[in-house]
Design a protein around this motif. Structure first.
Motif, mmCIF file in Angstrom:
data_model
loop_
_atom_site.group_PDB
_atom_site.id
_atom_site.type_symbol
_atom_site.label_atom_id
_atom_site.label_comp_id
_atom_site.label_asym_id
_atom_site.label_seq_id
_atom_site.Cartn_x
_atom_site.Cartn_y
_atom_site.Cartn_z
ATOM 1 N N ASP A 2 42.869 -21.755 43.643
ATOM 2 C CA ASP A 2 43.360 -20.649 43.660
ATOM 3 C C ASP A 2 43.423 -19.003 44.299
ATOM 4 O OD1 ASP A 2 41.173 -19.457 42.594
ATOM 5 O OD2 ASP A 2 41.449 -19.606 40.442
ATOM 6 N N THR A 3 44.255 -18.242 44.229
ATOM 7 C CA THR A 3 43.380 -16.658 44.767
ATOM 8 C C THR A 3 42.002 -15.866 44.760
ATOM 9 O OG1 THR A 3 45.954 -16.286 44.414
ATOM 10 C CG2 THR A 3 44.566 -14.938 45.592
ATOM 11 N N TYR A 4 41.724 -16.060 43.243
ATOM 12 C CA TYR A 4 40.428 -15.641 43.175
ATOM 13 C C TYR A 4 39.797 -16.041 43.882
ATOM 14 C CZ TYR A 4 36.407 -13.832 40.372
ATOM 15 O OH TYR A 4 35.665 -12.795 39.940
ATOM 16 N N GLN A 5 39.454 -17.527 43.326
ATOM 17 C CA GLN A 5 38.149 -18.429 43.907
ATOM 18 C C GLN A 5 38.658 -18.069 45.371
ATOM 19 O OE1 GLN A 5 35.667 -20.076 41.980
ATOM 20 N NE2 GLN A 5 35.180 -20.434 44.307
ATOM 21 N N ALA A 6 39.386 -18.344 46.588
ATOM 22 C CA ALA A 6 39.473 -17.932 47.321
ATOM 23 C C ALA A 6 39.156 -16.929 47.904
ATOM 24 C CB ALA A 6 40.792 -17.967 47.853
ATOM 25 N N ILE A 7 39.272 -15.974 47.125
ATOM 26 C CA ILE A 7 38.391 -13.837 47.651
ATOM 27 C C ILE A 7 36.811 -14.653 46.876
ATOM 28 C CG2 ILE A 7 38.676 -12.052 46.272
ATOM 29 C CD1 ILE A 7 41.401 -12.059 45.888
ATOM 30 N N ARG A 11 33.608 -16.684 53.102
ATOM 31 C CA ARG A 11 32.654 -16.718 54.134
ATOM 32 C C ARG A 11 32.795 -16.370 55.605
ATOM 33 N NH1 ARG A 11 31.917 -16.021 49.083
ATOM 34 N NH2 ARG A 11 29.810 -16.149 48.526
ATOM 35 N N ASP A 12 32.446 -15.359 56.583
ATOM 36 C CA ASP A 12 32.937 -15.017 57.522
ATOM 37 C C ASP A 12 31.691 -16.291 58.272
ATOM 38 O OD1 ASP A 12 34.387 -13.283 57.353
ATOM 39 O OD2 ASP A 12 32.446 -11.717 57.887
ATOM 40 N N ILE A 13 32.663 -17.355 59.114
ATOM 41 C CA ILE A 13 31.431 -18.618 59.806
ATOM 42 C C ILE A 13 31.858 -18.319 61.281
ATOM 43 C CG2 ILE A 13 31.998 -21.526 60.137
ATOM 44 C CD1 ILE A 13 30.816 -20.082 57.741
ATOM 45 N N ARG A 14 31.055 -18.452 62.037
ATOM 46 C CA ARG A 14 31.118 -18.339 63.721
ATOM 47 C C ARG A 14 30.717 -19.573 64.399
ATOM 48 N NH1 ARG A 14 28.791 -14.118 60.222
ATOM 49 N NH2 ARG A 14 29.148 -12.087 60.784
ATOM 50 N N ARG A 150 26.199 -13.896 51.614
ATOM 51 C CA ARG A 150 26.655 -12.317 51.549
ATOM 52 C C ARG A 150 26.473 -12.638 49.918
ATOM 53 N NH1 ARG A 150 34.024 -12.735 48.723
ATOM 54 N NH2 ARG A 150 33.779 -12.320 50.953
ATOM 55 N N GLN A 151 25.437 -10.948 50.390
ATOM 56 C CA GLN A 151 24.873 -10.828 49.383
ATOM 57 C C GLN A 151 25.559 -8.968 49.060
ATOM 58 O OE1 GLN A 151 20.529 -10.869 48.710
ATOM 59 N NE2 GLN A 151 20.859 -13.029 49.847
#
Length: 164
Positions: A2-7, A11-14, A150-151
């Motif tokens: 769902d949208t909230y869970q996606a937001i 995380r950025d992955i490199r 994500r702190q």
């Protein structure tokens, strides 16, 4: 997802593995970017999709911290007209839609700024009225990929109501 869970879980992955992003998944990601709102509905954003390694490396050379692009199997460059009402705002909305839609499909991403926008425009063959300053690398995470984490500050420290 769902949208909230996606937001809250994105995380950025490199670091990405070599699996290609399926065409249908790419179409959904691009559709999400296209549907981003814009000031007065001027729709100043355009996107260029890069999959060829030489093209990805060439666009990565237009920025200073672009290793995530070089690691990607897919790069989407978001271009805007600098004379748009709010080009940075609209570009950011488009980029966020692209990344959230990708994450909802299990595809990770990492946004990167391009500092040499004139060079990027030439590489992309974009018209002179467009600036290319955001490139987003996409792919499936490598087996040993680490998230940037994500702190975040507590919500009560981050948010104020009515006044500061």
């Amino acid at each position: 997802m769902d949208t909230y869970q996606a937001i809250i879980s994105k995380r950025d992955i490199r670091e990405f593995d070599a699996r290609p992003v399926p065409e249908e998944t790419l179409r959904r990601i691009l559709q999400a970017g296209r549907m981003a709102g814009s000031a007065r509905n001027h729709q100043p954003c355009r996107m260029v999709v890069l999959r060829e390694r030489d093209n990805i490396d060439a666009i990565a050379a237009c920025g200073d911290f672009t290793d995530p692009l070089r690691a990607s199997v897919l790069v989407i460059v978001v271009l805007t007209r600098p004379d748009a009402i709010t080009p940075e705002f609209d570009r950011g909305r488009t980029a966020q839609n692209l990344m959230l839609a990708a994450w909802a499909e299990g595809v990770t991403s990492c946004p990167t700024l391009l500092s040499r926008i004139d060079e990027a425009r030439i590489i992309l063959g974009a018209p002179p009225e467009y600036d290319a300053s955001i490139a987003i690398g996409f792919g499936y995470p490598a087996a040993d990929a680490k998230s940037a984490g994500r702190q975040r500050k507590p919500v009560d420290e981050y948010v104020h109501h009515e006044t500061w």
